[in-house]
Design an enzyme around this catalytic site. Structure first.
Site, PDB file in Angstrom:
ATOM      1  N   SER A   1     -41.971 -14.295  12.216  1.00 54.35           N
ATOM      2  CA  SER A   1     -43.359 -14.406  11.731  1.00 54.35           C
ATOM      3  C   SER A   1     -44.292 -14.199  12.909  1.00 54.35           C
ATOM      4  O   SER A   1     -43.917 -14.480  14.062  1.00 54.35           O
ATOM      5  CB  SER A   1     -43.585 -15.800  11.147  1.00 54.35           C
ATOM      6  OG  SER A   1     -44.968 -16.042  10.957  1.00 54.35           O
TER       7      SER A   1
ATOM      8  N   TYR B   1     -43.717 -25.094  12.225  1.00 56.41           N
ATOM      9  CA  TYR B   1     -43.362 -23.817  11.579  1.00 56.41           C
ATOM     10  C   TYR B   1     -43.364 -22.697  12.622  1.00 56.41           C
ATOM     11  O   TYR B   1     -42.395 -21.939  12.748  1.00 56.41           O
ATOM     12  CB  TYR B   1     -44.335 -23.495  10.444  1.00 56.41           C
ATOM     13  CG  TYR B   1     -44.052 -22.131   9.834  1.00 56.41           C
ATOM     14  CD1 TYR B   1     -42.879 -21.914   9.115  1.00 56.41           C
ATOM     15  CD2 TYR B   1     -44.926 -21.054  10.010  1.00 56.41           C
ATOM     16  CE1 TYR B   1     -42.592 -20.651   8.585  1.00 56.41           C
ATOM     17  CE2 TYR B   1     -44.648 -19.806   9.478  1.00 56.41           C
ATOM     18  CZ  TYR B   1     -43.479 -19.611   8.770  1.00 56.41           C
ATOM     19  OH  TYR B   1     -43.179 -18.372   8.255  1.00 56.41           O
TER      20      TYR B   1
HETATM   21  P1  NDP Z   1     -40.948 -17.503  -0.796  1.00 56.60           P
HETATM   22  O1  NDP Z   1     -41.256 -18.955  -0.881  1.00 56.60           O
HETATM   23  O2  NDP Z   1     -41.445 -16.607  -1.864  1.00 56.60           O
HETATM   24  O3  NDP Z   1     -39.367 -17.280  -0.627  1.00 56.60           O
HETATM   25  C1  NDP Z   1     -38.595 -18.130   0.195  1.00 56.60           C
HETATM   26  C2  NDP Z   1     -37.129 -17.947  -0.125  1.00 56.60           C
HETATM   27  O4  NDP Z   1     -36.368 -18.805   0.753  1.00 56.60           O
HETATM   28  C3  NDP Z   1     -36.792 -18.332  -1.568  1.00 56.60           C
HETATM   29  O5  NDP Z   1     -35.926 -17.360  -2.104  1.00 56.60           O
HETATM   30  C4  NDP Z   1     -36.068 -19.658  -1.404  1.00 56.60           C
HETATM   31  O6  NDP Z   1     -35.064 -19.743  -2.405  1.00 56.60           O
HETATM   32  C5  NDP Z   1     -35.423 -19.512  -0.036  1.00 56.60           C
HETATM   33  N1  NDP Z   1     -35.105 -20.812   0.567  1.00 56.60           N
HETATM   34  C6  NDP Z   1     -35.970 -21.767   0.993  1.00 56.60           C
HETATM   35  N2  NDP Z   1     -35.292 -22.844   1.422  1.00 56.60           N
HETATM   36  C7  NDP Z   1     -33.971 -22.561   1.259  1.00 56.60           C
HETATM   37  C8  NDP Z   1     -32.780 -23.270   1.506  1.00 56.60           C
HETATM   38  N3  NDP Z   1     -32.780 -24.518   2.011  1.00 56.60           N
HETATM   39  N4  NDP Z   1     -31.597 -22.685   1.221  1.00 56.60           N
HETATM   40  C9  NDP Z   1     -31.565 -21.426   0.711  1.00 56.60           C
HETATM   41  N5  NDP Z   1     -32.653 -20.705   0.446  1.00 56.60           N
HETATM   42  C10 NDP Z   1     -33.855 -21.275   0.716  1.00 56.60           C
HETATM   43  O7  NDP Z   1     -41.550 -17.040   0.631  1.00 56.60           O
HETATM   44  P2  NDP Z   1     -41.491 -15.625   1.403  1.00 56.60           P
HETATM   45  O8  NDP Z   1     -40.748 -14.623   0.647  1.00 56.60           O
HETATM   46  O9  NDP Z   1     -42.878 -15.338   1.821  1.00 56.60           O
HETATM   47  O10 NDP Z   1     -40.684 -16.084   2.695  1.00 56.60           O
HETATM   48  C11 NDP Z   1     -39.484 -15.482   3.110  1.00 56.60           C
HETATM   49  C12 NDP Z   1     -39.385 -15.610   4.622  1.00 56.60           C
HETATM   50  O11 NDP Z   1     -40.477 -14.910   5.223  1.00 56.60           O
HETATM   51  C13 NDP Z   1     -39.464 -17.035   5.162  1.00 56.60           C
HETATM   52  O12 NDP Z   1     -38.547 -17.160   6.233  1.00 56.60           O
HETATM   53  C14 NDP Z   1     -40.901 -17.135   5.675  1.00 56.60           C
HETATM   54  O13 NDP Z   1     -41.025 -18.076   6.710  1.00 56.60           O
HETATM   55  C15 NDP Z   1     -41.117 -15.733   6.188  1.00 56.60           C
HETATM   56  N6  NDP Z   1     -42.502 -15.279   6.302  1.00 56.60           N
HETATM   57  C16 NDP Z   1     -43.389 -15.357   5.262  1.00 56.60           C
HETATM   58  C17 NDP Z   1     -44.682 -14.905   5.430  1.00 56.60           C
HETATM   59  C18 NDP Z   1     -45.713 -14.999   4.352  1.00 56.60           C
HETATM   60  O14 NDP Z   1     -46.923 -14.990   4.671  1.00 56.60           O
HETATM   61  N7  NDP Z   1     -45.330 -15.061   3.087  1.00 56.60           N
HETATM   62  C19 NDP Z   1     -45.117 -14.260   6.679  1.00 56.60           C
HETATM   63  C20 NDP Z   1     -44.106 -14.260   7.720  1.00 56.60           C
HETATM   64  C21 NDP Z   1     -42.858 -14.719   7.510  1.00 56.60           C
HETATM   65  P3  NDP Z   1     -34.703 -21.082  -3.256  1.00 56.60           P
HETATM   66  O15 NDP Z   1     -35.945 -21.905  -3.338  1.00 56.60           O
HETATM   67  O16 NDP Z   1     -34.217 -20.546  -4.568  1.00 56.60           O
HETATM   68  O17 NDP Z   1     -33.614 -21.708  -2.453  1.00 56.60           O
HETATM   69  C1  8X3 Z   2     -46.307 -16.830   7.715  1.00 53.29           C
HETATM   70  C2  8X3 Z   2     -47.509 -16.248   8.389  1.00 53.29           C
HETATM   71  O1  8X3 Z   2     -49.665 -16.866   9.587  1.00 53.29           O
HETATM   72  O2  8X3 Z   2     -49.122 -18.057   7.530  1.00 53.29           O
HETATM   73  O3  8X3 Z   2     -45.225 -16.853   8.590  1.00 53.29           O
HETATM   74  O4  8X3 Z   2     -47.932 -18.539   9.550  1.00 53.29           O
HETATM   75  S1  8X3 Z   2     -48.599 -17.499   8.784  1.00 53.29           S
END
Ligand code: NDP
Ligand code: 8X3
Length: 252
Positions: free
Chosen positions: A137, A150
């Protein structure tokens, strides 16, 4: 030769969009997450794709080890691991943050990612090929108020990715860290513990990245020729950039 992608956090957001993207490009899939019905829905919607699903909470080492040990022969050779499962919880300043939230982020974003990587890596090394794409991120490089644990967990992901590359020197296994900025998914609903109003406010008046944008970049990284390693990609929506340093001034 048909390739296999192993995607953690495939039930939502980036993970689900990546599953779509790799399915469209003819890959076999291993999809994991905690919400079984979402995994089943994906299979129903993609009857022609060879998919193995596993319900797994990446925080539990034994579950991760069993998930990898029990891969069926059809899906045992993993060409790409997308370490995507992760979350942010809370946005309070450190002195008010919930320690349980901090622990959950460390257990998921750091320890879970390590468990899955460690379980899948030996087979990649012995086959002399494979690719790990970690979901970092911008928060791993750039501090912001409320980013505390985070951001630190994503800084771990960035440096772990670099150190994996160092260890994997000469093995043919590739490692990349993708570092997205503002993107709309379930991320903010999770971050604000289900408060949809607060989550919607994050994206209000913006044009954030979409999960599809991220999936296209992940696929591009994975689709480079085998001698090319994309080390890191940082991506933001056009509406996002940096702010000046904050300076506290004493009042007269
Ligand atoms: P979502 O919340 O839409 O998806 C998160 C996914 O992670 C879900 O499929 C969830 O599945 C899974 N997950 C969470 N905890 C667990 C666990 N303990 N075990 C297994 N699976 C888990 O968020 P995003 O798609 O946005 O996030 C995906 C990744 O991208 C994350 O690592 C996030 O930090 C990163 N990210 C997101 C950004 C954003 O702005 N959206 C920007 C930068 C990075 P389930 O709940 O079914 O287990
Ligand atoms: C998610 C992007 O800027 O919300 O990783 O932390 S930010």
């Amino acid at each position: 030769m048909i390739k296999t992608a192993f995607i953690t956090g495939a039930t939502s957001g980036f993970g689900r969009a990546c599953a779509e993207m790799f399915a469209e490009n003819g890959w076999n899939l291993v999809l994991s997450g905690r919400r079984q019905e979402r995994l089943q829905d994906f299979c129903r919607e993609h009857p022609d794709v060879k998919i193995h699903t596993v319900v797994c909470d990446v925080r539990h080492r034994a579950q991760v080890e069993a998930m990898v040990k029990n891969l069926p022969d059809s899906h045992a050779d993993i060409d790409l691991l997308l370490n995507n499962a992760g979350l942010a919880l809370g946005m309070n300043p450190a002195q008010e943050a919930d320690l349980d939230d901090w622990e959950t982020m460390v257990d998921t974003n750091i320890k879970g990612l390590m468990y899955v990587t460690r379980a899948l890596l030996p087979a990649m090394v012995s086959r002399g090929s494979g690719h790990i794409i970690n979901m970092g991120s911008i928060a791993g490089s750039w501090p912001y108020p409320g980013g505390n644990a985070y951001g630190a967990s994503k800084a771990f992901v960035e440096q772990f990715s670099n150190n994996l590359r160092a260890d994997l020197h000469g093995t043919g296994v590739r490692v990349s860290n993708l570092e997205p900025g503002l993107a709309e998914s379930e991320f903010s609903v999770v971050r604000f513990h289900g408060d949809r109003k607060k989550a919607d406010a994050v994206y209000d008046g913006t044009e954030p990245l979409t999960p599809r944008d991220i999936a296209e970049i992940v696929h591009w990284i994975a689709d480079r020729p085998p001698h090319v390693n994309i080390n890191r990609v940082e991506v933001m929506p056009v509406c996002q950039s940096w702010a000046p340093f904050a300076i506290h001034r004493e009042k007269e």
